[in-house]
Design an enzyme around this catalytic site. Structure first.
Site, PDB file in Angstrom:
ATOM      1  N   LYS A  56       0.872  -1.172   0.000  1.00 52.48           N
ATOM      2  CA  LYS A  56       0.000   0.000   0.000  1.00 52.48           C
ATOM      3  C   LYS A  56       0.910   1.223   0.000  1.00 52.48           C
ATOM      4  O   LYS A  56       1.674   1.431   0.945  1.00 52.48           O
ATOM      5  CB  LYS A  56      -0.896   0.004   1.242  1.00 52.48           C
ATOM      6  CG  LYS A  56      -1.632   1.328   1.411  1.00 52.48           C
ATOM      7  CD  LYS A  56      -2.549   1.366   2.598  1.00 52.48           C
ATOM      8  CE  LYS A  56      -2.832   2.814   2.980  1.00 52.48           C
ATOM      9  NZ  LYS A  56      -3.758   2.963   4.082  1.00 52.48           N
ATOM     10  N   GLY A  97     -10.697   7.189   7.338  1.00 53.04           N
ATOM     11  CA  GLY A  97     -11.740   8.111   7.774  1.00 53.04           C
ATOM     12  C   GLY A  97     -13.060   7.475   8.153  1.00 53.04           C
ATOM     13  O   GLY A  97     -13.978   8.154   8.625  1.00 53.04           O
ATOM     14  N   ASN A 132      -9.069   1.147  10.073  1.00 51.28           N
ATOM     15  CA  ASN A 132      -8.260   0.803  11.241  1.00 51.28           C
ATOM     16  C   ASN A 132      -8.840   1.427  12.519  1.00 51.28           C
ATOM     17  O   ASN A 132      -9.366   0.750  13.395  1.00 51.28           O
ATOM     18  CB  ASN A 132      -6.820   1.290  10.993  1.00 51.28           C
ATOM     19  CG  ASN A 132      -5.828   0.820  12.034  1.00 51.28           C
ATOM     20  OD1 ASN A 132      -4.667   0.606  11.723  1.00 51.28           O
ATOM     21  ND2 ASN A 132      -6.212   0.634  13.287  1.00 51.28           N
ATOM     22  N   THR A 133      -8.774   2.775  12.594  1.00 54.42           N
ATOM     23  CA  THR A 133      -9.097   3.453  13.850  1.00 54.42           C
ATOM     24  C   THR A 133     -10.515   3.161  14.333  1.00 54.42           C
ATOM     25  O   THR A 133     -10.733   3.023  15.544  1.00 54.42           O
ATOM     26  CB  THR A 133      -8.921   4.985  13.675  1.00 54.42           C
ATOM     27  OG1 THR A 133      -7.650   5.220  13.081  1.00 54.42           O
ATOM     28  CG2 THR A 133      -8.988   5.709  15.009  1.00 54.42           C
TER      29      THR A 133
HETATM   30  C1  LIG Z   1      -3.799   1.459   8.696  1.00 55.72           C
HETATM   31  C2  LIG Z   1      -3.770   2.332   7.537  1.00 55.72           C
HETATM   32  O1  LIG Z   1      -3.368   1.953   6.475  1.00 55.72           O
HETATM   33  C3  LIG Z   1      -4.276   3.709   7.703  1.00 55.72           C
HETATM   34  O2  LIG Z   1      -3.345   4.603   7.200  1.00 55.72           O
HETATM   35  C4  LIG Z   1      -5.572   3.767   6.970  1.00 55.72           C
HETATM   36  O3  LIG Z   1      -5.610   4.733   6.038  1.00 55.72           O
HETATM   37  C5  LIG Z   1      -6.748   3.661   7.850  1.00 55.72           C
HETATM   38  O4  LIG Z   1      -7.268   4.872   8.270  1.00 55.72           O
HETATM   39  P1  LIG Z   1      -8.331   4.907   9.467  1.00 55.72           P
HETATM   40  O5  LIG Z   1      -7.545   4.656  10.710  1.00 55.72           O
HETATM   41  O6  LIG Z   1      -8.934   6.269   9.409  1.00 55.72           O
HETATM   42  O7  LIG Z   1      -9.333   3.816   9.225  1.00 55.72           O
END
Ligand SMILES: CC(=O)[C@@H](O)[C@H](O)COP(=O)(O)O
Length: 255
Positions: A96, A184, A205-206
């Site tokens: 990525k 996001g 992720n977050t």
């Molecule tokens: C883990 C990763 O690759 C992050 O850079 C991704 O863009 C996810 O973003 P969020 O944490 O906002 O879901």
């Protein structure tokens, strides 16, 4: 099924592995998400220091496809260097590309992303660039030979969800590549919305790792992405200005 560069995956959820409260919760959340592809920042891993703890040793690696990302890179040169480091570990052949252009918004630098993607395609990587939601840039990336387009829904970690659904739908409509909405996403509803727009997958992720209960949220994301895809495939009704009765009586037999 999601297909990227000829490889097929059951799950359309790509899960990030940063910021979990503990390795145990991360492992449980990964299992609950039933994701096939896990992304991790190469810079945060001790790939060449086996004595150091890292999340990879917690997982059955035969079950997952690893998608290293070039988080921390600001230039194409840095992104390419990080990608080569990941490949040298022998763990993965996909990358990525993440080349950040602004420390405050963490939005990608389009010029450096394009340069890095072009070079990595030439080097034989399977390239998945994280990009802004710009249809023209998506087309330029596609021309370099990348294998998916990963436009952001909103800034990384912001949880704002999809700020510009129209821009995402332009990309989805115009590209021949898989589109994975990346960054996001704040809630299961956001993930379902991305899928209803016609995205092929969602990377997040977050929303999971920082949720009150990451394991439950991982399960919710799995269901939302499946539901959103089903809804997209089913074809939603057109939006109308005025009412139309759900149980029309016109034309009914009266005797
Ligand atoms: C883990 C990763 O690759 C992050 O850079 C991704 O863009 C996810 O973003 P969020 O944490 O906002 O879901």
């Amino acid at each position: 099924m999601l297909t990227i560069a000829g490889k097929t995956f059951q799950s359309r959820l790509l899960l990030g592995t940063g910021k979990y409260p503990s390795f145990d919760i991360q492992k449980e959340a990964v299992q609950a998400a039933e994701a096939d592809i896990l992304t991790f920042a190469v810079r945060r891993m001790n790939l060449f220091e086996p004595s150091q703890p890292n999340f990879l040793e917690q997982l059955d690696l035969s079950r997952y496809t690893l998608l290293p990302n070039t988080a921390g890179a600001k230039t194409a040169e840095e992104a390419v260097r990080i990608a080569k480091l990941a490949k040298a570990s022998g763990l993965c052949d996909m990358i990525k590309v993440e080349a950040i252009g602004c420390a405050k918004t963490l939005l990608p630098d389009p010029v450096e992303t394009l340069k890095a993607s072009e070079e990595l395609v030439k080097e034989g990587f399977i390239v998945l660039p994280y990009t802004s939601d710009d249809v023209v840039l998506a087309r330029r990336l596609e021309e370099t030979g990348v294998h998916a387009i990963m436009p952001g829904a909103s800034p990384i970690g912001s949880g704002q969800g999809i700020i510009n659904p129209l821009n995402l739908s332009f990309i989805i409509e115009q590209t021949n590549l898989p589109v994975i909405v990346d960054a996001g996403i704040g809630s299961a509803a956001d993930a379902a919305k991305a899928m209803e727009l016609g995205a092929d997958g969602v990377l997040l992720n977050t929303a999971v790792s920082a949720a009150g209960n990451p394991v439950k949220m991982a399960a919710a994301m799995k269901l939302a992405i499946e539901a959103g895809r089903l809804s997209f495939e089913a074809g939603r009704i057109p939006v109308k200005t005025y009412a139309s009765a759900s149980s029309p009586i016109e034309g009914m037999m009266t005797s």
